[in-house]
Design a protein around this motif. Structure first.
Motif, PDB file in Angstrom:
ATOM      1  N   GLU A  22       0.852  -1.275   0.008  1.00 53.36           N
ATOM      2  CA  GLU A  22       0.019   0.046   0.041  1.00 53.36           C
ATOM      3  C   GLU A  22       0.863   1.122   0.111  1.00 53.36           C
ATOM      4  O   GLU A  22       0.806   1.797   1.145  1.00 53.36           O
ATOM      5  N   PRO A  23       1.337   1.580  -1.119  1.00 55.74           N
ATOM      6  CA  PRO A  23       2.450   2.740  -1.254  1.00 55.74           C
ATOM      7  C   PRO A  23       1.536   4.100  -0.924  1.00 55.74           C
ATOM      8  O   PRO A  23       0.431   4.149  -1.233  1.00 55.74           O
ATOM      9  N   TYR A  24       2.222   4.832  -0.249  1.00 57.18           N
ATOM     10  CA  TYR A  24       1.727   6.288   0.015  1.00 57.18           C
ATOM     11  C   TYR A  24       2.664   7.290  -0.797  1.00 57.18           C
ATOM     12  O   TYR A  24       3.851   7.031  -0.800  1.00 57.18           O
ATOM     13  N   HIS A  25       2.114   8.535  -0.968  1.00 58.43           N
ATOM     14  CA  HIS A  25       2.799   9.325  -1.650  1.00 58.43           C
ATOM     15  C   HIS A  25       4.065   9.977  -1.020  1.00 58.43           C
ATOM     16  O   HIS A  25       3.976   9.929   0.302  1.00 58.43           O
ATOM     17  N   LEU A  26       5.109  10.019  -1.661  1.00 55.75           N
ATOM     18  CA  LEU A  26       6.656  10.336  -1.104  1.00 55.75           C
ATOM     19  C   LEU A  26       7.228   9.366  -0.261  1.00 55.75           C
ATOM     20  O   LEU A  26       8.022   9.605   0.585  1.00 55.75           O
ATOM     21  N   GLU A  27       6.437   7.961  -0.150  1.00 59.31           N
ATOM     22  CA  GLU A  27       7.078   6.853   0.534  1.00 59.31           C
ATOM     23  C   GLU A  27       8.577   6.492  -0.031  1.00 59.31           C
ATOM     24  O   GLU A  27       8.799   6.592  -1.304  1.00 59.31           O
ATOM     25  N   ARG A  28       9.781   6.468   0.669  1.00 61.71           N
ATOM     26  CA  ARG A  28      11.059   6.038   0.098  1.00 61.71           C
ATOM     27  C   ARG A  28      11.093   4.650  -0.008  1.00 61.71           C
ATOM     28  O   ARG A  28      10.922   3.889   0.642  1.00 61.71           O
ATOM     29  N   TYR A  29      11.658   4.352  -1.305  1.00 63.57           N
ATOM     30  CA  TYR A  29      12.203   2.881  -1.626  1.00 63.57           C
ATOM     31  C   TYR A  29      13.493   2.809  -2.063  1.00 63.57           C
ATOM     32  O   TYR A  29      14.123   3.809  -2.316  1.00 63.57           O
ATOM     33  N   PHE A  30      14.004   1.558  -2.399  1.00 65.99           N
ATOM     34  CA  PHE A  30      15.366   1.529  -3.179  1.00 65.99           C
ATOM     35  C   PHE A  30      15.219   0.159  -3.883  1.00 65.99           C
ATOM     36  O   PHE A  30      14.404  -0.452  -3.722  1.00 65.99           O
ATOM     37  N   ILE A  31      16.255   0.313  -4.892  1.00 65.99           N
ATOM     38  CA  ILE A  31      16.330  -0.954  -5.639  1.00 65.99           C
ATOM     39  C   ILE A  31      17.708  -1.187  -5.545  1.00 65.99           C
ATOM     40  O   ILE A  31      18.829  -0.295  -5.826  1.00 65.99           O
ATOM     41  N   ALA A  32      18.139  -2.442  -5.454  1.00 62.94           N
ATOM     42  CA  ALA A  32      19.421  -2.971  -5.359  1.00 62.94           C
ATOM     43  C   ALA A  32      19.847  -4.083  -6.480  1.00 62.94           C
ATOM     44  O   ALA A  32      18.952  -4.711  -6.634  1.00 62.94           O
ATOM     45  N   TYR A  63      27.827  -4.308  -5.935  1.00 64.46           N
ATOM     46  CA  TYR A  63      26.484  -3.894  -5.964  1.00 64.46           C
ATOM     47  C   TYR A  63      26.131  -2.403  -5.902  1.00 64.46           C
ATOM     48  O   TYR A  63      27.100  -1.686  -5.696  1.00 64.46           O
ATOM     49  N   ARG A  64      25.002  -1.838  -6.345  1.00 65.74           N
ATOM     50  CA  ARG A  64      24.722  -0.344  -6.440  1.00 65.74           C
ATOM     51  C   ARG A  64      23.392  -0.441  -5.926  1.00 65.74           C
ATOM     52  O   ARG A  64      22.406  -1.451  -5.980  1.00 65.74           O
ATOM     53  N   VAL A  65      23.028   0.509  -5.206  1.00 68.80           N
ATOM     54  CA  VAL A  65      21.712   1.010  -4.780  1.00 68.80           C
ATOM     55  C   VAL A  65      21.012   2.297  -5.396  1.00 68.80           C
ATOM     56  O   VAL A  65      21.977   3.454  -5.563  1.00 68.80           O
ATOM     57  N   ILE A  66      19.849   2.032  -5.928  1.00 62.65           N
ATOM     58  CA  ILE A  66      19.127   3.324  -6.664  1.00 62.65           C
ATOM     59  C   ILE A  66      18.061   3.586  -5.582  1.00 62.65           C
ATOM     60  O   ILE A  66      17.013   3.093  -5.545  1.00 62.65           O
ATOM     61  N   PRO A  67      18.044   4.686  -5.029  1.00 62.06           N
ATOM     62  CA  PRO A  67      17.030   5.333  -4.474  1.00 62.06           C
ATOM     63  C   PRO A  67      15.711   6.026  -5.250  1.00 62.06           C
ATOM     64  O   PRO A  67      15.963   6.668  -6.128  1.00 62.06           O
ATOM     65  N   TRP A  68      14.746   5.911  -4.759  1.00 60.83           N
ATOM     66  CA  TRP A  68      13.399   6.348  -5.237  1.00 60.83           C
ATOM     67  C   TRP A  68      12.399   6.700  -4.390  1.00 60.83           C
ATOM     68  O   TRP A  68      12.158   6.139  -3.357  1.00 60.83           O
ATOM     69  N   VAL A  69      11.354   7.669  -4.726  1.00 57.03           N
ATOM     70  CA  VAL A  69      10.327   8.029  -4.120  1.00 57.03           C
ATOM     71  C   VAL A  69       9.041   7.947  -4.568  1.00 57.03           C
ATOM     72  O   VAL A  69       8.928   8.207  -5.847  1.00 57.03           O
ATOM     73  N   TYR A  70       8.074   7.057  -4.101  1.00 57.41           N
ATOM     74  CA  TYR A  70       6.671   6.947  -4.773  1.00 57.41           C
ATOM     75  C   TYR A  70       6.012   8.118  -4.815  1.00 57.41           C
ATOM     76  O   TYR A  70       5.970   8.962  -4.058  1.00 57.41           O
TER      77      TYR A  70
END
Length: 75
Positions: A22-32, A63-70
């Motif tokens: 249940e993502p919400y606006h401006l929730e922080r995620y990352f892709i590794a 490895y690399r981490v890509i941060p993103w915001v929903y």
């Protein structure tokens, strides 16, 4: 929550699945993105532990981490 998707040596991989509960606006995620070595053992479990709790060390530095915001794009 940790979700994973394995890639092969193929040039393209598509995964169509909504794994955000249940993502919400401006929730922080990352892709590794990391190399999964198979010898001496698979790296998947070690990386999942590292990215879930931070309690272990990463099994290697490839490895690399890509941060993103929903949310909607600001562009």
């Amino acid at each position: 929550m940790v979700s994973s998707h394995a890639l092969s040596a193929s040039i393209k991989s598509i995964k169509v699945e909504n794994t955000l509960p249940e993502p919400y606006h401006l929730e922080r995620y990352f892709i590794a993105i990391y190399e999964d070595r198979t010898s001496p053992a698979t790296d998947v479990a070690n990386f999942q532990g590292y990215f879930t709790t931070g309690s272990s060390t990463p099994p290697h530095s490839n490895y690399r981490v890509i941060p993103w915001v929903y949310g909607p794009s600001a562009f």
